[in-house]
Design an enzyme around this catalytic site. Structure first.
Site, PDB file in Angstrom:
ATOM      1  N   LYS A 144     -58.431-121.009 -14.747  1.00 56.64           N
ATOM      2  CA  LYS A 144     -59.035-120.592 -13.464  1.00 56.64           C
ATOM      3  C   LYS A 144     -60.539-120.876 -13.437  1.00 56.64           C
ATOM      4  CE  LYS A 144     -57.764-116.210 -13.725  1.00 56.64           C
ATOM      5  NZ  LYS A 144     -57.033-116.159 -15.016  1.00 56.64           N
ATOM      6  N   ARG A 162     -56.091-108.349  -8.997  1.00 55.11           N
ATOM      7  CA  ARG A 162     -55.248-108.258 -10.194  1.00 55.11           C
ATOM      8  C   ARG A 162     -54.195-107.163 -10.055  1.00 55.11           C
ATOM      9  NH1 ARG A 162     -59.496-110.618 -13.795  1.00 55.11           N
ATOM     10  NH2 ARG A 162     -58.623-111.033 -15.838  1.00 55.11           N
ATOM     11  N   ARG A 180     -61.690-120.811 -27.009  1.00 55.60           N
ATOM     12  CA  ARG A 180     -62.593-120.813 -25.857  1.00 55.60           C
ATOM     13  C   ARG A 180     -64.011-120.403 -26.235  1.00 55.60           C
ATOM     14  NH1 ARG A 180     -60.983-118.003 -20.262  1.00 55.60           N
ATOM     15  NH2 ARG A 180     -60.844-116.059 -21.426  1.00 55.60           N
ATOM     16  N   ARG A 204     -66.240-114.881 -26.137  1.00 54.09           N
ATOM     17  CA  ARG A 204     -66.150-113.562 -25.492  1.00 54.09           C
ATOM     18  C   ARG A 204     -65.533-112.548 -26.451  1.00 54.09           C
ATOM     19  NH1 ARG A 204     -63.349-114.537 -19.676  1.00 54.09           N
ATOM     20  NH2 ARG A 204     -62.351-112.618 -20.351  1.00 54.09           N
ATOM     21  N   ARG A 213     -54.369-107.825 -22.432  1.00 57.36           N
ATOM     22  CA  ARG A 213     -54.643-108.531 -21.170  1.00 57.36           C
ATOM     23  C   ARG A 213     -53.382-109.220 -20.645  1.00 57.36           C
ATOM     24  NH1 ARG A 213     -59.262-112.106 -23.290  1.00 57.36           N
ATOM     25  NH2 ARG A 213     -59.344-113.063 -21.248  1.00 57.36           N
TER      26      ARG A 213
HETATM   27  P1  AMP Z   1     -61.822-112.359 -16.689  1.00 57.63           P
HETATM   28  O1  AMP Z   1     -63.150-112.967 -16.951  1.00 57.63           O
HETATM   29  O2  AMP Z   1     -61.323-112.653 -15.313  1.00 57.63           O
HETATM   30  O3  AMP Z   1     -60.806-112.704 -17.748  1.00 57.63           O
HETATM   31  O4  AMP Z   1     -62.023-110.773 -16.744  1.00 57.63           O
HETATM   32  C1  AMP Z   1     -62.468-110.138 -17.928  1.00 57.63           C
HETATM   33  C2  AMP Z   1     -62.135-108.663 -17.877  1.00 57.63           C
HETATM   34  O5  AMP Z   1     -62.825-108.046 -16.777  1.00 57.63           O
HETATM   35  C3  AMP Z   1     -60.674-108.331 -17.634  1.00 57.63           C
HETATM   36  O6  AMP Z   1     -59.900-108.362 -18.830  1.00 57.63           O
HETATM   37  C4  AMP Z   1     -60.784-106.923 -17.049  1.00 57.63           C
HETATM   38  O7  AMP Z   1     -61.067-105.976 -18.065  1.00 57.63           O
HETATM   39  C5  AMP Z   1     -62.029-107.035 -16.171  1.00 57.63           C
HETATM   40  N1  AMP Z   1     -61.669-107.485 -14.806  1.00 57.63           N
HETATM   41  C6  AMP Z   1     -61.988-108.674 -14.217  1.00 57.63           C
HETATM   42  N2  AMP Z   1     -61.491-108.746 -12.971  1.00 57.63           N
HETATM   43  C7  AMP Z   1     -60.823-107.584 -12.759  1.00 57.63           C
HETATM   44  C8  AMP Z   1     -60.055-107.067 -11.680  1.00 57.63           C
HETATM   45  N3  AMP Z   1     -59.851-107.771 -10.546  1.00 57.63           N
HETATM   46  N4  AMP Z   1     -59.538-105.811 -11.813  1.00 57.63           N
HETATM   47  C9  AMP Z   1     -59.723-105.073 -12.930  1.00 57.63           C
HETATM   48  N5  AMP Z   1     -60.400-105.523 -14.000  1.00 57.63           N
HETATM   49  C10 AMP Z   1     -60.960-106.766 -13.929  1.00 57.63           C
END
Ligand code: AMP
Length: 216
Positions: A15, A90, A129, A162, A173
């Site tokens: 993404k 999400r 990553r 990360r 996740r």
């Molecule tokens: P990402 O960078 O999209 O993988 O997001 C990293 C982390 O941020 C996720 O594992 C969640 O803990 C939090 N997060 C990001 N977007 C959301 C969302 N829409 N709802 C809830 N938690 C989120």
């Protein structure tokens, strides 16, 4: 041209990479809730402190907090030309709030792009990553190396791994993805907005395929 876009897919599906390419090609605002939380964590704000407690474990940040930051960002004038939501929604609560909000502000969703990828490949991608600390551009230690090791091609920022890209947090996740996020594909299918792409074709081909679809 479809310009108000949601990008969906499990962690590691590509993404972030697709979003960066599409943002540049079509002048769209890239809204990544994960990047927004990481930024807040870096700055040490109240939002950052709260988000950290969930993100570290791989858990989802509560809906009301997440919806709040998206509402604020999506309402800004620069989103009038089109936006690319990456990592939001999400949960069903988030999807329903977005459906309402996007219509209220006169920027309804044009399409939902879902990136499919098998679990083995997701784990391979996430474990290798690296991400730019400054602009968030993702790389991979084997398949998507920067020109200079450890340095972002775009902004010169340092690359890092990360903290939630570890085996334990990734398991959590993926679990949240299957339980809370994957069911949204049915929700958007019913709304006639869903378009599936196979992300195994690689970043360049995937970008071409998505671009053709958005322009059609
Ligand atoms: P990402 O960078 O999209 O993988 O997001 C990293 C982390 O941020 C996720 O594992 C969640 O803990 C939090 N997060 C990001 N977007 C959301 C969302 N829409 N709802 C809830 N938690 C989120």
């Amino acid at each position: 041209m479809k310009k108000n876009i949601i990008l969906m897919g499990p962690p590691g599906a590509g993404k972030g990479t697709a979003a960066k390419q599409l943002q540049t090609a079509f002048n769209l605002v890239h809204i990544s809730t994960g990047d927004m939380f990481r930024e807040a964590m870096k700055e040490g704000t109240e939002l950052g402190k709260l988000a950290k407690t969930f993100i570290e474990k791989g858990d989802l940040v509560p809906d009301d907090v997440t919806i709040g930051i998206v509402r604020e960002r999506l309402s800004k004038p620069d989103c009038a030309n089109g936006y690319l939501l990456d990592g939001f929604p999400r949960t069903l609560v988030q999807a329903e709030a977005l459906e309402k909000l996007s219509k209220e502000i006169g920027r309804p969703i044009d399409t939902v792009i879902n990136l499919d990828c098998n679990q083995e490949e997701l784990i391979r991608r996430i474990s290798g990553r690296r991400v730019c600390k400054v602009c968030g551009t993702p790389y991979h230690v084997v398949t998507m190396k920067p020109k200079v090791e450890g340095v972002c091609d775009h902004c010169g920022g340092p690359l890092y791994q990360r903290p939630d890209d570890n085996e334990e947090a990734l398991k959590v996740r993926l679990h949240h993805y299957v339980e809370s996020t994957k069911p949204l594909l049915d929700y958007y299918e019913k709304l006639g907005l869903l378009k599936n792409f196979n992300s195994l074709v690689g970043a360049t081909t995937l970008f071409d395929e998505i671009s053709q679809y958005l322009k059609a």
